[in-house]
Design a protein around this motif. Structure first.
Motif, PDB file in Angstrom:
ATOM      1  N   ASN A 114      -1.745 -38.965   3.500  1.00  0.00           N
ATOM      2  CA  ASN A 114      -1.026 -39.394   4.624  1.00  0.00           C
ATOM      3  C   ASN A 114      -1.748 -39.726   5.981  1.00  0.00           C
ATOM      4  OD1 ASN A 114       1.708 -39.797   4.936  1.00  0.00           O
ATOM      5  ND2 ASN A 114       2.193 -37.845   6.194  1.00  0.00           N
ATOM      6  N   GLN A 115      -2.941 -39.894   5.749  1.00  0.00           N
ATOM      7  CA  GLN A 115      -3.846 -40.121   6.905  1.00  0.00           C
ATOM      8  C   GLN A 115      -4.759 -41.036   6.669  1.00  0.00           C
ATOM      9  OE1 GLN A 115      -6.110 -36.430   7.301  1.00  0.00           O
ATOM     10  NE2 GLN A 115      -4.331 -35.463   8.233  1.00  0.00           N
ATOM     11  N   LEU A 116      -4.501 -42.652   7.442  1.00  0.00           N
ATOM     12  CA  LEU A 116      -5.092 -43.610   7.327  1.00  0.00           C
ATOM     13  C   LEU A 116      -6.345 -43.601   8.057  1.00  0.00           C
ATOM     14  CD1 LEU A 116      -2.202 -46.376   6.896  1.00  0.00           C
ATOM     15  CD2 LEU A 116      -4.180 -46.010   5.245  1.00  0.00           C
ATOM     16  N   ARG A 117      -7.507 -44.069   7.411  1.00  0.00           N
ATOM     17  CA  ARG A 117      -8.677 -44.423   8.307  1.00  0.00           C
ATOM     18  C   ARG A 117      -9.027 -45.854   8.237  1.00  0.00           C
ATOM     19  NH1 ARG A 117     -13.465 -43.318   6.682  1.00  0.00           N
ATOM     20  NH2 ARG A 117     -12.802 -43.100   4.244  1.00  0.00           N
ATOM     21  N   GLN A 118      -8.491 -46.614   7.258  1.00  0.00           N
ATOM     22  CA  GLN A 118      -8.560 -48.025   7.260  1.00  0.00           C
ATOM     23  C   GLN A 118      -7.244 -48.607   6.765  1.00  0.00           C
ATOM     24  OE1 GLN A 118     -12.323 -48.905   5.175  1.00  0.00           O
ATOM     25  NE2 GLN A 118     -11.643 -47.106   4.165  1.00  0.00           N
ATOM     26  N   ILE A 119      -6.845 -49.610   7.210  1.00  0.00           N
ATOM     27  CA  ILE A 119      -5.375 -50.606   7.125  1.00  0.00           C
ATOM     28  C   ILE A 119      -5.675 -51.561   5.862  1.00  0.00           C
ATOM     29  CG2 ILE A 119      -3.319 -51.886   7.891  1.00  0.00           C
ATOM     30  CD1 ILE A 119      -4.060 -50.386  10.559  1.00  0.00           C
ATOM     31  N   PRO A 120      -5.032 -51.637   4.803  1.00  0.00           N
ATOM     32  CA  PRO A 120      -5.244 -52.708   3.860  1.00  0.00           C
ATOM     33  C   PRO A 120      -4.360 -53.859   4.244  1.00  0.00           C
ATOM     34  CG  PRO A 120      -3.363 -51.044   3.294  1.00  0.00           C
ATOM     35  CD  PRO A 120      -4.117 -50.318   4.388  1.00  0.00           C
ATOM     36  N   CYS A 121      -5.146 -54.879   4.511  1.00  0.00           N
ATOM     37  CA  CYS A 121      -4.910 -56.310   4.706  1.00  0.00           C
ATOM     38  C   CYS A 121      -4.915 -57.220   3.609  1.00  0.00           C
ATOM     39  CB  CYS A 121      -5.219 -56.706   5.904  1.00  0.00           C
ATOM     40  SG  CYS A 121      -5.148 -55.705   7.327  1.00  0.00           S
ATOM     41  N   PHE A 122      -3.886 -58.133   3.474  1.00  0.00           N
ATOM     42  CA  PHE A 122      -3.813 -59.037   2.005  1.00  0.00           C
ATOM     43  C   PHE A 122      -4.089 -60.285   2.701  1.00  0.00           C
ATOM     44  CE2 PHE A 122      -1.516 -54.970   1.487  1.00  0.00           C
ATOM     45  CZ  PHE A 122      -1.956 -54.705   0.081  1.00  0.00           C
ATOM     46  N   GLY A 123      -5.394 -60.864   1.789  1.00  0.00           N
ATOM     47  CA  GLY A 123      -5.436 -62.428   1.942  1.00  0.00           C
ATOM     48  C   GLY A 123      -4.952 -62.976   0.432  1.00  0.00           C
ATOM     49  N   GLN A 124      -5.024 -64.195   0.404  1.00  0.00           N
ATOM     50  CA  GLN A 124      -4.546 -65.082  -0.834  1.00  0.00           C
ATOM     51  C   GLN A 124      -5.077 -64.364  -2.146  1.00  0.00           C
ATOM     52  OE1 GLN A 124      -4.997 -69.161  -0.538  1.00  0.00           O
ATOM     53  NE2 GLN A 124      -3.870 -69.435  -2.212  1.00  0.00           N
ATOM     54  N   HIS A 125      -6.327 -63.866  -2.068  1.00  0.00           N
ATOM     55  CA  HIS A 125      -6.866 -63.595  -3.385  1.00  0.00           C
ATOM     56  C   HIS A 125      -7.635 -62.121  -3.379  1.00  0.00           C
ATOM     57  CE1 HIS A 125      -5.735 -66.982  -5.460  1.00  0.00           C
ATOM     58  NE2 HIS A 125      -6.405 -67.567  -4.616  1.00  0.00           N
ATOM     59  N   HIS A 126      -7.374 -61.438  -2.246  1.00  0.00           N
ATOM     60  CA  HIS A 126      -8.314 -60.157  -1.863  1.00  0.00           C
ATOM     61  C   HIS A 126      -7.444 -59.110  -1.003  1.00  0.00           C
ATOM     62  CE1 HIS A 126      -8.941 -62.519   1.710  1.00  0.00           C
ATOM     63  NE2 HIS A 126      -9.295 -61.401   2.457  1.00  0.00           N
ATOM     64  N   VAL A 127      -7.929 -57.978  -1.071  1.00  0.00           N
ATOM     65  CA  VAL A 127      -7.575 -57.284  -0.038  1.00  0.00           C
ATOM     66  C   VAL A 127      -8.691 -56.653   0.950  1.00  0.00           C
ATOM     67  CG1 VAL A 127      -6.500 -54.716   0.242  1.00  0.00           C
ATOM     68  CG2 VAL A 127      -5.850 -56.106  -1.568  1.00  0.00           C
ATOM     69  N   GLN A 128      -8.501 -56.715   2.379  1.00  0.00           N
ATOM     70  CA  GLN A 128      -9.490 -56.295   3.280  1.00  0.00           C
ATOM     71  C   GLN A 128      -9.038 -54.949   3.875  1.00  0.00           C
ATOM     72  OE1 GLN A 128     -10.890 -59.391   5.601  1.00  0.00           O
ATOM     73  NE2 GLN A 128     -12.407 -58.191   7.065  1.00  0.00           N
ATOM     74  N   LEU A 129      -9.659 -53.962   4.234  1.00  0.00           N
ATOM     75  CA  LEU A 129      -9.841 -52.992   4.811  1.00  0.00           C
ATOM     76  C   LEU A 129     -10.189 -53.066   6.234  1.00  0.00           C
ATOM     77  CD1 LEU A 129     -10.572 -50.198   2.025  1.00  0.00           C
ATOM     78  CD2 LEU A 129      -8.488 -51.283   2.530  1.00  0.00           C
ATOM     79  N   VAL A 130      -9.304 -52.846   7.292  1.00  0.00           N
ATOM     80  CA  VAL A 130      -9.565 -52.697   8.676  1.00  0.00           C
ATOM     81  C   VAL A 130      -9.980 -51.527   9.018  1.00  0.00           C
ATOM     82  CG1 VAL A 130      -9.222 -54.092  10.757  1.00  0.00           C
ATOM     83  CG2 VAL A 130      -8.674 -55.089   8.891  1.00  0.00           C
ATOM     84  N   ARG A 131     -11.076 -51.099   9.435  1.00  0.00           N
ATOM     85  CA  ARG A 131     -11.212 -49.786   9.950  1.00  0.00           C
ATOM     86  C   ARG A 131     -10.538 -49.799  11.330  1.00  0.00           C
ATOM     87  NH1 ARG A 131     -17.377 -49.303  11.235  1.00  0.00           N
ATOM     88  NH2 ARG A 131     -16.886 -51.261  12.416  1.00  0.00           N
TER      89      ARG A 131
END
Length: 239
Positions: free
Chosen positions: A131-148
């Motif tokens: 229940n604790q996020l260190r990174q936020i998953p962000c979605f591109g067309q063909h990928h997932v990027q984790l933003v710190r």
């Protein structure tokens, strides 16, 4: 038919689990992932009924991956682990399904019987770290990027969805709604449509009628609503 996703960084472990699962006529394996980042995209894309999830994976563990998903829309999770006394105690305390690796056929059969009979809602947020996020998953067309978290300036919600805005101004969409990001991150709610990283605040401008706005170090202006202004002042130590 029960649609299953396998998530494990070990190829031999995935192969063996696929082999034993394939013996069940009512199990359909919709995919395999070798890491949590690919798994997040696969879960959102394939919407499996059940995920067999290894908890010990590099970079992003299985437990941390769960913090990146909406717990109200999650598939049922069956945890995979080499014997770990702490993990096993946590799973048993909260009645989670788990399998010890290497997976035993008889133990797997019991798990499958439970899955066929009853899949009660799982209280994932009771697991430490889920229940604790260190990174936020962000979605591109063909990928997932984790933003710190330290690279997030603010998060905004609009008609087209929720966007994570980085300190360099880059906008990336995320599947997580604002209320989840508010609960699982240090981001501060300043408006019904905005969360802001307090480390990125340059100044707060006081406007008429009790309103205010935040200016970030990058020069972005973010509105502040009356509803959230008191907690902002308390968080920032403003008298």
């Amino acid at each position: 038919m029960i649609n299953v996703l396998i998530v494990d960084d070990e190829p031999l472990a995935r192969k063996e689990l696929r082999r034993v699962l394939s013996k069940a006529a009512d199990i359909a394996i919709v995919g395999e992932c070798s890491n949590a980042i690919d798994a997040i995209g696969a879960i959102n894309r394939e919407k499996p009924d059940v995920v067999f999830l290894d908890i010990q994976m590099p970079r992003v563990s299985g437990i941390e991956m769960l913090s990146m998903l909406d717990h109200e829309k999650m598939p049922h999770i069956v945890f995979l682990t080499a014997y770990d006394e702490y993990a096993v105690q946590a799973f048993e305390q909260h009645a989670f399904d788990y399998l010890l690796k290497p997976v035993n056929q008889a133990r797997l059969d019991k798990t499958l019987q439970r899955l066929r009979r009853d899949r009660e809602p799982q209280k994932i947020d009771q697991l430490p770290g889920a229940n604790q996020l260190r990174q936020i998953p962000c979605f591109g067309q063909h990928h997932v990027q984790l933003v710190r978290m330290e690279d997030v300036e603010h998060v905004a919600s609009g008609v087209s969805g929720v966007y994570v805005v980085s300190t360099d101004g880059t906008e990336r969409p995320t599947e997580l709604p604002l209320h989840i990001l508010q609960d699982r991150t240090p981001l501060l709610r300043c408006h019904r449509q905005y969360l802001v990283n307090t480390d990125c605040i340059e100044k707060i401008n006081f406007l008429e009628n009790g309103l205010a706005e935040i200016s970030t170090k990058r020069g972005q202006v973010i509105p502040v609503s009356r509803r959230f202004f008191p907690q902002i002042k308390e968080r920032l130590g403003i008298l």
